[in-house]
Structure formats: structure tokens, C-alpha cells
Motif scaffolding. Structure first.
Motif, short mmCIF file in Angstrom:
data_model
loop_
_atom_site.label_atom_id
_atom_site.label_comp_id
_atom_site.label_asym_id
_atom_site.label_seq_id
_atom_site.Cartn_x
_atom_site.Cartn_y
_atom_site.Cartn_z
N UNK A 67 26.99 44.76 -25.69
CA UNK A 67 26.05 43.87 -25.02
C UNK A 67 25.10 43.21 -26.01
N UNK A 68 24.67 43.95 -27.02
CA UNK A 68 23.79 43.36 -28.03
C UNK A 68 24.51 42.29 -28.83
N UNK A 69 25.71 42.60 -29.30
CA UNK A 69 26.44 41.66 -30.15
C UNK A 69 26.94 40.44 -29.39
N UNK A 70 27.40 40.63 -28.17
CA UNK A 70 28.08 39.56 -27.47
C UNK A 70 27.21 38.79 -26.47
N UNK A 71 26.09 39.39 -26.04
CA UNK A 71 25.31 38.76 -24.98
C UNK A 71 23.85 38.49 -25.34
N UNK A 72 23.32 39.20 -26.32
CA UNK A 72 21.90 39.05 -26.68
C UNK A 72 21.67 37.70 -27.38
N UNK A 73 20.42 37.26 -27.44
CA UNK A 73 20.13 36.01 -28.16
C UNK A 73 20.65 36.05 -29.60
N UNK A 74 21.21 34.92 -30.02
CA UNK A 74 21.82 34.82 -31.34
C UNK A 74 21.93 33.35 -31.69
N UNK A 75 22.05 33.07 -32.98
CA UNK A 75 22.35 31.72 -33.43
C UNK A 75 23.78 31.34 -33.16
N UNK A 84 26.85 30.94 -30.43
CA UNK A 84 27.08 30.78 -28.99
C UNK A 84 27.98 31.91 -28.49
N UNK A 85 28.01 32.08 -27.18
CA UNK A 85 28.92 33.07 -26.61
C UNK A 85 30.36 32.72 -26.94
N UNK A 86 30.69 31.44 -26.91
CA UNK A 86 32.04 31.02 -27.28
C UNK A 86 32.35 31.40 -28.72
N UNK A 87 31.44 31.13 -29.64
CA UNK A 87 31.69 31.48 -31.05
C UNK A 87 31.90 32.98 -31.21
N UNK A 88 31.13 33.78 -30.51
CA UNK A 88 31.28 35.23 -30.60
C UNK A 88 32.65 35.66 -30.09
N UNK A 89 33.07 35.05 -28.99
CA UNK A 89 34.40 35.39 -28.45
C UNK A 89 35.51 34.90 -29.38
N UNK A 90 35.29 33.77 -30.04
CA UNK A 90 36.28 33.28 -31.00
C UNK A 90 36.46 34.27 -32.14
#
Length: 169
Positions: A37-45, A47-53
Motif C-alpha cells: 500500500x505504501x509503495x503502490x498507493x501512497x503519495x509519490x512522484x 503515477x499509479x500507472x508508472x508504478x504498475x508499469x
């Protein structure tokens, strides 16, 4: 974790098998869910798409059936482009990626396949593509998390929920 499972059921319509697999040990389930949840959903520079990529490109290197299926569906969903999800599953290099996305996935794949070869010029390539040092940390952490998850999924014969195969096609 019962409430967490209920939240998954309510939001997704099912409980992901990865969570069911970890349910034998509440401490491990809580740690896995918190990190995910921290890595994939928390605020980040990122995007959710980039994390899933990243999740998909790493999982493609490791040939992780569970993560390719589940996170490939997420790429299709977040991008609105079923082709992109399939391309990253097969070979991210054939996808029409922007400079930022390509640099990010090149780094994640290199970190997966040859981590001892990561050098300053690799981080500098990410900076030139627009990533801050915190973003580089996030790319590395997501890459590391999915390398671990891929190995656990493969070792335990974790199977994706069938619903993932149908999502966002």
C-alpha cells in the motif's frame, strides 16, 4: 485484517489471491499489505500507472505468472490502453513509451537483472528524464518489492484470480 479483506471485497469484488496466500501468518500479511500500500498507493512522484508499469516490467523479467496477470490488468486499466498492458508483459521495449517511462523501465529491468552494474550514470539518466532522487528511491523500492513478491509467488505456486484475465480488455 478481516476489515481489510472486507474492504477488498467491497472495492474490487474479490479478495486477491496474494492476500489469501499470506493469510496463514497475520504478521506477514500485515507487513506485505503495508509495504504494498505504501509503495503502490501512497503519495509519490510516480503515477499509479508508472508504478504498475514497473511491477509488470520486473515481473516479465522474472516470468511471474501471478504478477504479470494482476498488474498487467492494472496497466490496462490505468492507461485505458489494453495494448500497452500486453506489450509491457511481453517486452516493454516494443511499447510506445515516453522518455520518462522508458528510462524508468530501463532502470528497473537493469536493477532486476544486473543490480551490481547500477552506477551513477544510471541514476543520472533518470534525473535527465525528469525524476527526482526521491522518485529514484521509489523506483528502486518498487523494483525490489516485486522481485521479492515474484519469487514468493513462484515458489508457492500462487495463482491469480481469474477475474484479472478479463479486466480492462
Amino acid at each position: 485484517m478481516t476489515a481489510y479483506f472486507q474492504k477488498c471485497q467491497d472495492k474490487l469484488g474479490f479478495i486477491p489471491n496474494v492476500l489469501v496466500a499470506y493469510a496463514f501468518d497475520n504478521a506477514k500479511l500485515e507487513a506485505f499489505a503495508a509495504m504494498y500500500n505504501d509503495l503502490m498507493l501512497a503519495p509519490s512522484g510516480l503515477s499509479k500507472l508508472e508504478r504498475e508499469m514497473i511491477a509488470v516490467a520486473v515481473s516479465a523479467q522474472n516470468r511471474c505468472y501471478y504478477c504479470l496477470t494482476a498488474h498487467g490488468a492494472a496497466v490496462r486499466q490505468y492507461s485505458g490502453n489494453p495494448l500497452l498492458g500486453e506489450q509491457i508483459v511481453m517486452n516493454y521495449r516494443v511499447a510506445k513509451l515516453d522518455k520518462r517511462q522508458r528510462a524508468m523501465l530501463d532502470f528497473a529491468v537493469k536493477l532486476t537483472n544486473t543490480p551490481a552494474e547500477i552506477e551513477e550514470h544510471d541514476r543520472e539518466s533518470l534525473r535527465r528524464a525528469g525524476f527526482e532522487d526521491r522518485d529514484i528511491w521509489d523506483i528502486a523500492a518498487i523494483t525490489g518489492f516485486f522481485n521479492m513478491s515474484n519469487r514468493v509467488a513462484s515458489a508457492t505456486d500462487m495463482r491469480p484470480n481469474p477475474v484479472y484475465h478479463e479486466q480492462a480488455r
